[in-house]
Design an enzyme around this catalytic site. Structure first.
Site, short mmCIF file in Angstrom:
data_model
loop_
_atom_site.label_atom_id
_atom_site.label_comp_id
_atom_site.label_asym_id
_atom_site.label_seq_id
_atom_site.Cartn_x
_atom_site.Cartn_y
_atom_site.Cartn_z
N ARG A 1 107.62 0.39 54.30
CA ARG A 1 107.18 1.41 55.25
C ARG A 1 105.83 1.07 55.85
O ARG A 1 105.62 1.22 57.07
CB ARG A 1 107.13 2.77 54.54
CG ARG A 1 108.49 3.21 54.00
CD ARG A 1 108.38 4.31 52.96
NE ARG A 1 107.86 5.54 53.52
CZ ARG A 1 107.50 6.59 52.80
NH1 ARG A 1 107.62 6.56 51.46
NH2 ARG A 1 107.04 7.68 53.38
N ILE B 1 111.62 3.10 43.31
CA ILE B 1 111.77 3.27 44.74
C ILE B 1 111.41 4.70 45.08
O ILE B 1 111.47 5.59 44.22
CB ILE B 1 113.20 2.92 45.24
CG1 ILE B 1 114.27 3.72 44.51
CG2 ILE B 1 113.47 1.44 45.10
CD1 ILE B 1 115.69 3.43 45.00
N ASP B 2 110.97 4.91 46.30
CA ASP B 2 110.44 6.22 46.70
C ASP B 2 111.48 7.32 46.58
O ASP B 2 112.69 7.07 46.63
CB ASP B 2 109.93 6.16 48.14
CG ASP B 2 108.78 5.19 48.33
OD1 ASP B 2 108.08 4.92 47.34
OD2 ASP B 2 108.61 4.70 49.46
N LYS B 3 111.00 8.54 46.48
CA LYS B 3 111.86 9.72 46.33
C LYS B 3 112.96 9.75 47.40
O LYS B 3 114.12 9.98 47.09
CB LYS B 3 111.00 10.98 46.43
CG LYS B 3 111.80 12.28 46.49
CD LYS B 3 110.89 13.48 46.72
CE LYS B 3 111.69 14.76 46.90
NZ LYS B 3 110.82 15.94 47.16
#
Length: 350
Positions: free
Chosen positions: A268, A169-171
């Site tokens: 997103r 998962i993204d930062k």
């Protein structure tokens, strides 16, 4: 073992059963003493005429075909006790023997970084990742990542590709990740992700009013100009996001999205494509959008929310060893909770 199986979980004697574990090192500066594997597989007539490297890859799914070919060349993988070339054609009823010491798969360094562990056993770890933590080292992020933390807390993860990671998962996205602690678990979880059987649900807050739930089925690929971004374009990889409206505010919507696929930045990108970018998303939303008549509290909250309002809230999977269906939940982090509370207050006073 007497015959090939379609899934490693069905193999009568699993890799886990055959691992010769050594005691962990007392410190966390390097991997524990390497794991040794001692495996055998008896072929039957159904393999007649097939290349031995293809057969080995079908028997021992955990390892890549290239890795098995290298082990054949190095004398670790024998056929009837003999070294053979990868192109050797099976005659039927051969005995495959693999004797190998697993080598370190990553050059990343262990770091003593605390982890928020939701669940752990001998096979898997469920982690509630904090906002700001990068999952895997890369350009600009050589350390301080989840991989560095895993290498410290679980030294044997150095023997696994990506230290046992099977998804990311993204930062600046918070929430749940599953990590494998051994080869069998990593293979099983990777297969579940490929089969789209892992249940992943995210909570998010977007700009604008979404009237009802639905499905976004649009292919995603790297943006042709801005290489930092992904975008919806024909010829991209299949990407499917199911979503439901959970709460409506003035000029905002709280949504729950379930991933069927797992493309980079999928949620997103998909909601930006719908015209409902995520609050705080500096990549896919050009600027902070302040609604007309917004209170100072809401203005300050929106301007101070410096990451995409996205949280991996639920994770469901089948346990790789027991076959048990498991589901985990992680509460919203403080910033996400505060954002929703301010939006609720704004609704009440409007």
């Amino acid at each position: 073992m007497t015959s090939a199986q379609s899934s490693i979980s069905n193999v009568p004697e699993t890799i886990l059963d055959l691992i010769e574990d050594s005691e962990d090192a007392d410190n966390h500066t390097s991997a524990a003493t390497a794991t040794r594997l001692s495996l055998q597989f008896q072929l039957d007539e159904s393999y007649l005429g097939q290349r031995i490297d293809q057969v080995a890859a079908s028997v021992w799914h955990d390892f890549s075909r290239e890795k098995l070919k290298q082990w054949m060349k190095d004398g670790h993988l024998l056929v009837n006790g003999n070294v053979v070339k990868p192109k050797y054609k099976c005659e039927g009823n051969e005995l495959l023997t693999l004797e190998v010491e697993l080598e370190v798969q990553t050059t990343s360094q262990p770091e003593n970084i605390p982890l928020d562990i939701v669940y752990e056993d001998d096979d898997i770890i469920i982690i509630n990742k904090s906002v700001g933590m990068v999952v895997h080292p890369g350009a600009g992020n050589p350390g301080g990542t989840l991989v560095n933390a895993l290498l410290y807390h679980y030294p044997k993860s150095a023997e696994l590709a990506r230290a046992g990671l099977v998804h990311r998962i993204d930062k600046d996205t918070s929430g749940l990740l599953v990590v494998a602690k051994n080869l069998e678990a990593q293979f099983s979880l990777s297969k579940q992700l490929a089969d789209k059987s892992v249940y992943r649900v995210y909570d998010l807050v977007v700009y604008g009013n979404i009237i009802a739930g639905g499905t976004i089925d649009e292919p995603i690929k790297r943006h042709p100009v801005d290489r930092i971004k992904m975008t919806v374009l024909p010829g991209g990889k299949d990407a499917v996001t199911h979503y439901n409206v959970k709460e409506r505010f003035r000029d905002f919507t709280r949504v729950q999205a379930q991933l069927e696929t797992g493309r980079t930045h999928q949620i997103r990108v998909h909601f930006s494509y719908l015209g409902h970018g995520l609050v705080g998303d500096s990549v896919y939303v050009n600027r902070v959008r302040l609604p007309a008549g917004a209170s100072q509290t809401l203005i300050d909250t929106l301007r101070g929310f410096k990451r995409q309002a996205l949280h991996a809230a639920k994770l469901g999977l089948v346990h790789p060893r027991t076959g048990e269906e498991m589901q985990f939940e992680a509460p919203w982090p403080e910033d996400f909770t505060q954002l929703v509370e301010v939006l609720r207050q704004e609704n009440a006073t409007y």
